[in-house]
Structure formats: structure tokens, C-alpha cells
Design an enzyme around this catalytic site. Sequence first.
Site, mmCIF file in Angstrom:
data_model
loop_
_atom_site.group_PDB
_atom_site.id
_atom_site.type_symbol
_atom_site.label_atom_id
_atom_site.label_comp_id
_atom_site.label_asym_id
_atom_site.label_seq_id
_atom_site.Cartn_x
_atom_site.Cartn_y
_atom_site.Cartn_z
ATOM 1 N N ASP A 1 -0.382 -151.941 -9.642
ATOM 2 C CA ASP A 1 1.015 -152.365 -9.597
ATOM 3 C C ASP A 1 1.612 -152.072 -8.227
ATOM 4 O O ASP A 1 1.177 -151.192 -7.500
ATOM 5 C CB ASP A 1 1.854 -151.787 -10.744
ATOM 6 C CG ASP A 1 2.016 -150.276 -10.712
ATOM 7 O OD1 ASP A 1 1.343 -149.618 -9.904
ATOM 8 O OD2 ASP A 1 2.813 -149.771 -11.511
ATOM 9 N N ASP B 1 5.605 -140.659 -13.963
ATOM 10 C CA ASP B 1 6.390 -141.307 -12.915
ATOM 11 C C ASP B 1 7.869 -141.020 -13.143
ATOM 12 O O ASP B 1 8.363 -141.172 -14.266
ATOM 13 C CB ASP B 1 6.150 -142.819 -12.909
ATOM 14 C CG ASP B 1 6.156 -143.386 -11.502
ATOM 15 O OD1 ASP B 1 7.075 -143.038 -10.735
ATOM 16 O OD2 ASP B 1 5.259 -144.181 -11.165
ATOM 17 N N ASP C 1 2.181 -148.206 -15.116
ATOM 18 C CA ASP C 1 0.906 -147.639 -14.668
ATOM 19 C C ASP C 1 -0.178 -147.771 -15.734
ATOM 20 O O ASP C 1 -1.362 -147.942 -15.408
ATOM 21 C CB ASP C 1 1.081 -146.163 -14.316
ATOM 22 C CG ASP C 1 1.835 -145.949 -13.020
ATOM 23 O OD1 ASP C 1 1.909 -146.899 -12.212
ATOM 24 O OD2 ASP C 1 2.359 -144.843 -12.816
ATOM 25 N N LYS D 1 9.375 -142.023 -3.139
ATOM 26 C CA LYS D 1 8.001 -141.543 -3.034
ATOM 27 C C LYS D 1 7.712 -141.011 -1.633
ATOM 28 O O LYS D 1 8.253 -141.515 -0.638
ATOM 29 C CB LYS D 1 7.025 -142.685 -3.348
ATOM 30 C CG LYS D 1 7.036 -143.122 -4.794
ATOM 31 C CD LYS D 1 6.146 -144.319 -5.038
ATOM 32 C CE LYS D 1 4.679 -143.969 -5.039
ATOM 33 N NZ LYS D 1 3.852 -145.076 -5.567
ATOM 34 N N CYS E 1 11.490 -146.024 -6.499
ATOM 35 C CA CYS E 1 10.198 -145.700 -5.888
ATOM 36 C C CYS E 1 10.300 -145.516 -4.381
ATOM 37 O O CYS E 1 9.324 -145.119 -3.741
ATOM 38 C CB CYS E 1 9.176 -146.782 -6.237
ATOM 39 S SG CYS E 1 8.613 -146.684 -7.951
#
Length: 349
Positions: free
Chosen positions: A227, A68, A91, A20, A17
Site C-alpha cells: 500500500d 498503525d 496493511d 512517519k 502518514c
Amino acid sequence: MNAPIVRLTSLAHGGGCGCKLAPAMLQELLANQPAAAPFRQLLVGVETGDDAAVWKVDDSTCVVATTDFFMPVVDDPFDFGRIAATNAISDIYAMGAKPIMALAILGMPLNKITVDDVRKIIAGGNAVCATAGIPVAGGHSVDAPEPIYGLAVIGLCRPDQVRRNADAKPGDALILTKAIGVGIYSAAIKKAELSGQGYAEMVASTTQLNRIGGELADDKTVHAITDVTGFGLLGHALELARGSKLTVTLKAGDVPLFTQAAHLAQQGYVTGASTRNWASYGDAIRLPEGLPDWQRNLLVDPQTSGGLLISCAADRAQEILTTIQRAGYDAARIVGHTEAGPAEVRVIA
């Protein structure tokens, strides 16, 4: 002669992540886009940066949808697949729903990675979906310059089970269900400095499904859930504060950490995403005087497949925390509270 072993993380400019887009860049890209408001049945769209979209089918059913995907955060292909799948399914749980099926998203540089490794990535994702009790019902693949894997996931819940990041109430307690430090550990992995014990700790956390979110959705004293992923604990707490129009207070000393996270942070292991995160939203964060940079770096550390941040009635917080811990989330802690005030995050020592 055997082909040389290629580290997955060496094939990507970022991992997990941490890939991102920074919050500020994302806001700029989405600015002036048409609103989804005319769709009466769209209960949750892009308005508060929530974890998934929610469409109300009828008075008893909502469809929850998310996607994702990211580049490798670890070098083991099977573990990469597991972590990416767990992160995507999270999610759905974060919205108070339960997943029913997934579609795979796959992009691979086939001239740089073996077919066997790609199969292991897919197998890792399939294994997690099997644990979640859902099929991988299809997907899409492309030849890409860097390895990419993830899922589009569909879930279901009742309208009263939907848990947005914008429904926290003043006076709520905040519970974090997993320890943080994934970005710090991944930075150490890239330099081959993370111990085997640290790696096992990271994989155990990032492959633990956040199914507790779907279970808590029947508790009306659980007001909001989100989250904690690429924007770090402070970034996702700020989304909750802005969506709910209140002040979030976090106690830095109560935030659970991976066992080696503080040491590694003090040694300078930090991701570029941490710097981008702070540059994006630091002006809305109130830090205590003298908070060391390494501790701030942990609070903005991008989490891959991180825990849930749960906002619940204060008088039920200890009971809810016990329920979460008994469900297997041993690191879960009460980390702060909400109060009436400006939409910002205040950190206390």
C-alpha cells in the site's frame, strides 16, 4: 459561555502518514538490529519494509499482524477516527489477508481536547471496523501531548495467499488503486484553503477500505502488493523495486490525482514529509528532464490511507484493472511496469 472550538490539526506538529519517520531515518534506526531469520515460521518480517508481519501457523493458516497510528490529518474527530482505522486495516489487505480483529491505540492531550471529541474519534474507528466486519476487541490509552489514534490489526490467510512487496516479476504491469494527493490536501486543510468538495473527495478516498487486496490474493498472476502511504508513490515503488531486485518504471502522466491536487501543488501546498521523502531516496529515482517540481512533489506526497500498488502479469493487467474498478475503485489505473535492471525507480513523462 461555550468553550472555543479547537482544530485537531492545530494540536499536532504533523498529520496522518506524513508523521512517519523519513525512510533514511528509519533505516538508520533499524541498522544493526538482530535479524528475525532464526524464526522459521516468520514468513515476512522487517527485511523489505513490508506492510505487515506474517507468521505461518501451519500449512493452511498464516497470522498477519500490523500496527498503525498517527496524529490528526483532518479536524473532524469522527473523520479522523475513520481515516486512521481504514489506514491501519489496509496493511492486512496489502498482504493478501483478511482482518479478523483490532485493538485500539489512543493517546490524547485531555487538557486540550474535549471528552466528547475523543469519543467521536473512537466511534469513527469503530464504525470502519464494523464495515470491515471485525471487532475492536480491546486496546491501550495514554495521556499524550498530541492526539494519536490508530489500531493494531490481526488478519488471516493461507500461505499461498501472502502477497509481499518483494515478489514482483520482470515484465509485470503496475496498477494503482486510488488517486494521490492526500498530503497536498492536508497541507491546504491546515491553511483553511481546501474546498468542501476537495474535503469530501479526500475523506471518501481515505475511508475506502482496501479489501480488494484480500480478494486478489487468490489470483496467482497477482505477484506483489503494497500500500502507498507515508513514503509516497515513489518511496513505496522503490521498496518494491529493492525487495524484488528489479527496475520500476512509472509514467507520471498516468498516475491518478485528486481533482485539485495539481492546482494546489502548483500553488505551493506541500508537506514537510515530501521534502524528507525526497532527501531520503531521491538518489535512487531517475526523473525525466524538465519534470516540474510540483509534479515531483505529488509523486513523493505522503499518502494517508492511500491505494494499493499491485504488480501483476502484463497479459492480465487490463482484466485485473477492470475487476478493481468494478469493485468500486474508480480511480484505479495502470501506472507503469517492471523490468530487469538495477533496483531503482525510473519516471517517464
